[in-house]
Design a protein around this motif. Sequence first.
Motif, PDB file in Angstrom:
ATOM      1  N   ASN A  95       0.851  -1.182   0.000  1.00 28.90           N
ATOM      2  CA  ASN A  95       0.000   0.000   0.000  1.00 28.90           C
ATOM      3  C   ASN A  95       0.887   1.232   0.000  1.00 28.90           C
ATOM      4  O   ASN A  95       1.899   1.289   0.709  1.00 28.90           O
ATOM      5  N   PRO A 113      -4.285   7.367  -2.238  1.00 25.29           N
ATOM      6  CA  PRO A 113      -3.787   6.033  -1.881  1.00 25.29           C
ATOM      7  C   PRO A 113      -3.768   5.123  -3.100  1.00 25.29           C
ATOM      8  O   PRO A 113      -4.711   5.129  -3.907  1.00 25.29           O
ATOM      9  N   ARG A 144      -2.101   1.190  -4.852  1.00 24.56           N
ATOM     10  CA  ARG A 144      -1.596  -0.165  -4.614  1.00 24.56           C
ATOM     11  C   ARG A 144      -0.413  -0.399  -5.527  1.00 24.56           C
ATOM     12  O   ARG A 144      -0.522  -0.245  -6.746  1.00 24.56           O
TER      13      ARG A 144
END
Length: 375
Positions: A79, A296, A298
């Motif tokens: 993450n 955010p 990945r």
Amino acid sequence: MTRFILFPLLALGLLAGGASPARADAGHSHDAAPSIANGDGPRRLPDGTVFLPKSSQRPLQLRTTLAERRQLPRTVELNGRVMADPSAGGKVQPTVPGRIEASPRGLPRLGQAVARGEVLAVVRSSAAPLEAANQVALAAELRANLGVARSRVARLEQLEGTVPQKDIEAARAEAAGLGQRLAAVGAGVGAQETLRAPVAGVVAAIDVVAGQVVDARDTLFEIVDPARLIVEARAFDASLAARVAGAQVLAVTDTGPGTPIPLVFSGAGRMLREGAIPLQFRTAGNAEVPLAVGQPVRLSVQTTERVEGFALPASALVRSAANQDTVWVQAAAEHFVPRTVRQVPLDGATIAVLEGLRPGDRVVTQAAPLLNQVR
């Protein structure tokens, strides 16, 4: 007598004719058509496989690929969060409290490209009433003293030759000092500070309007370079920093996954942050990327370790009724078989199937979710 015998025979003939099956013209059969449609339509067979005729594969745009076993890099998913590059972005903050005034071109707007040193706004300094009164009083006192000092210098200059030269020079120095103090105090009363862009880029955030009263160190504007961003991730394995070979981030939108964005490994911290090692990656190239500061994401971090498996598009992976990772294999032209697999992400748009496939299997890579819904 003959007439009474013929009526029963005629009635029996009509009944027999009504009981016989009706014959329809060619192309108007009502019993055969449904059975043909059910026999040739897409359907799930008792063993879990799917029959999908060619006529249904074309509208679904079904595509397949041959599975090929090869050596692939082992990938770790982390993450992360997008950050501005410290050397290519900056914040605009005033050093004094005051009221915002627009520049001659007006206040900048979001997304506007600015050059380094460009004027963004002006802060008109404001002070408390008592402090402002003290400054005005001090300026008046200095102005009066300056007038006296200049008059004294003028008198001494008229008496030059009868008074010591050192007295004339001292009077001149005193007058010059008072003038400088008055200029400094006058600049402080009603002073203004020009806010300029620290770097070239685009305006990413605005937290001010014309006439707003701000304090010192308030962040009014943020400038970023959309082609130079940093993605910071945290890894609990401290040895991962020594094994990073590359990374990709997949920007996910409302319409689905976008294009994988390649990243370049910048370095790792040597101090734990919330129990993890911070890893930093930067965007490669000079083109803008569809990422926003604070977003955010990945990350798929590729390491130097290798695994043996089959590289497939992520669109080939579906979930079975038992919530297991599954891919569909084309066993025949119209016959598809589900295979439970063990897979790991390879990058933002590719997976590596480690178990469940054999070399030469023809795997469905497009329209697999639609095939999985056939019942």
